[in-house]
Design a protein around this motif. Structure first.
Motif, short mmCIF file in Angstrom:
data_model
loop_
_atom_site.label_atom_id
_atom_site.label_comp_id
_atom_site.label_asym_id
_atom_site.label_seq_id
_atom_site.Cartn_x
_atom_site.Cartn_y
_atom_site.Cartn_z
N ALA A 27 11.70 66.61 79.59
CA ALA A 27 11.22 67.95 79.95
C ALA A 27 11.68 68.63 78.77
N ALA A 28 10.95 69.72 78.52
CA ALA A 28 11.11 70.72 77.26
C ALA A 28 12.14 71.54 77.65
N LEU A 29 12.79 72.22 76.33
CA LEU A 29 13.79 73.05 76.13
C LEU A 29 13.14 74.30 76.08
N PRO A 30 14.03 75.59 76.62
CA PRO A 30 13.57 76.87 76.18
C PRO A 30 13.25 77.00 74.77
N GLY A 31 12.64 78.01 74.33
CA GLY A 31 12.25 78.22 72.99
C GLY A 31 13.74 78.72 72.33
N SER A 32 13.75 78.12 71.02
CA SER A 32 14.91 78.56 70.26
C SER A 32 14.45 78.33 68.80
N PRO A 33 14.72 79.14 67.83
CA PRO A 33 14.59 78.71 66.45
C PRO A 33 15.29 77.70 65.91
N PRO A 34 14.72 76.93 65.01
CA PRO A 34 15.41 75.65 64.37
C PRO A 34 16.14 76.02 63.42
N THR A 35 17.16 75.28 62.96
CA THR A 35 17.95 75.72 61.76
C THR A 35 18.09 74.41 60.87
N GLY B 134 4.67 72.38 73.63
CA GLY B 134 3.66 72.60 72.81
C GLY B 134 3.94 71.89 71.59
N THR B 135 3.34 72.47 70.49
CA THR B 135 3.19 71.25 69.26
C THR B 135 4.00 72.53 68.03
N ALA B 136 5.34 71.93 67.62
CA ALA B 136 5.80 72.65 66.69
C ALA B 136 5.40 72.17 65.31
N VAL B 137 5.62 72.86 64.10
CA VAL B 137 5.10 72.46 62.79
C VAL B 137 6.29 72.60 61.82
N ILE B 138 6.58 71.62 61.19
CA ILE B 138 7.79 71.61 60.04
C ILE B 138 6.97 71.15 58.72
N ALA B 139 7.17 71.79 57.68
CA ALA B 139 6.66 71.41 56.30
C ALA B 139 7.49 71.37 55.45
N PRO C 72 0.79 69.60 76.34
CA PRO C 72 1.55 69.56 77.54
C PRO C 72 3.02 69.47 77.64
N ARG C 73 3.58 68.87 76.48
CA ARG C 73 5.11 68.27 76.30
C ARG C 73 5.50 68.92 74.99
N ALA C 74 6.75 68.47 75.02
CA ALA C 74 7.22 69.09 73.36
C ALA C 74 6.97 68.02 72.52
N GLU C 75 6.21 68.50 71.50
CA GLU C 75 5.91 67.55 70.23
C GLU C 75 6.21 68.27 68.96
N LEU C 76 6.27 67.55 67.87
CA LEU C 76 6.66 68.03 66.93
C LEU C 76 5.63 67.32 65.72
N ARG C 77 5.06 67.96 64.47
CA ARG C 77 4.62 67.31 63.64
C ARG C 77 5.26 67.92 62.23
N VAL C 78 5.63 66.82 61.45
CA VAL C 78 6.03 67.14 60.16
C VAL C 78 5.23 66.67 58.79
N ILE C 79 5.19 67.50 58.15
CA ILE C 79 3.79 67.55 57.25
C ILE C 79 4.35 67.73 55.74
N THR C 80 3.86 66.78 54.62
CA THR C 80 4.23 67.09 53.25
C THR C 80 2.77 66.55 52.59
N CYS C 81 2.68 66.47 50.94
CA CYS C 81 1.68 66.18 50.46
C CYS C 81 1.55 65.02 50.38
N GLY C 82 0.66 64.39 50.26
CA GLY C 82 0.41 62.68 50.03
C GLY C 82 -0.97 62.40 49.95
N GLY C 83 -1.11 60.99 50.10
CA GLY C 83 -2.49 60.55 49.88
C GLY C 83 -2.62 59.96 48.39
#
Length: 206
Positions: free
Chosen positions: A53-61, A109-114, A173-184
């Protein structure tokens, strides 16, 4: 973050980190950042631990990825005037950022970190992101004192011209995360040609 917003603020903007370390040093293929194996890609048959189950919203540190020795502070990222996503300050190779107008990591939802893959001095915070494998753990410390634990279920690399917005940024509909950087692929003239994307979902908290 929904797909329409992602198109305006897409993290393909990370292509701005053009691999100045590689260009300046004349480095060749063996020292380039790791590229995800095709076997780590998303699949309809991918098996991974069930989400919780997802958590309430809170900024990441802070973000930690033990298997590739990442332990980095996080800063909020907004959108530039041209609609592209801001990137962490180039001088802070140890710093990653999260899209502060989107989902917070751990919430539904889908959170994004870069973060950058390298800078003029050498490898940066997400240099080894492409080496992650399914089942690896990511830990996100949050301002509410809780830590959200995510399990990787896929790692992919995309050319910038074929970046799949809805696949990466689409709602969940669930708590997901994307972590992204340059590549390829890499060009001495234009830098990295795409992005490495890690797909993960919430599997624990403490």
């Amino acid at each position: 973050m929904d797909a329409s917003r992602a198109r305006r603020g897409g993290l393909v903007a990370l292509a701005a980190c053009i691999g100045v370390w590689l260009v300046g040093s004349g480095s060749s293929e063996p020292v380039r950042p790791p590229t995800p194996s095709p076997g780590e890609a998303l699949s309809a048959h991918t098996q991974y631990p069930a989400a919780i189950a997802a958590l309430p919203g809170s900024p990441p540190t802070r973000i930690r990825i033990p298997s590739i020795r990442v332990d980095a502070p996080l800063t909020g990222l907004g959108l530039r005037a041209d609609g592209g996503l801001e990137v962490p300050p180039p001088a802070r190779r140890d710093l990653a950022g999260w899209y502060r107008d989107g989902t917070t990591p751990g919430a539904t939802g889908t959170a994004v970190i870069a973060g950058h893959v390298d800078d003029a001095a050498g490898p940066a915070v997400f240099y080894h992101l492409g080496a992650l494998r399914r089942g690896a753990l990511l830990e996100i410390d949050r301002a509410d004192g809780r830590t959200a634990v995510f399990t990787v279920h896929a790692v992919e690399v995309y050319d910038a011209d074929a970046f799949p917005d809805s696949r990466v940024y689409g709602p969940s509909p669930r708590a997901e995360l994307r972590v992204i950087t340059c590549g390829g692929g890499f060009s001495q003239r234009t830098g990295y040609r795409g992005n490495v994307v890690v797909f993960a979902h919430l599997t624990g908290t403490y």
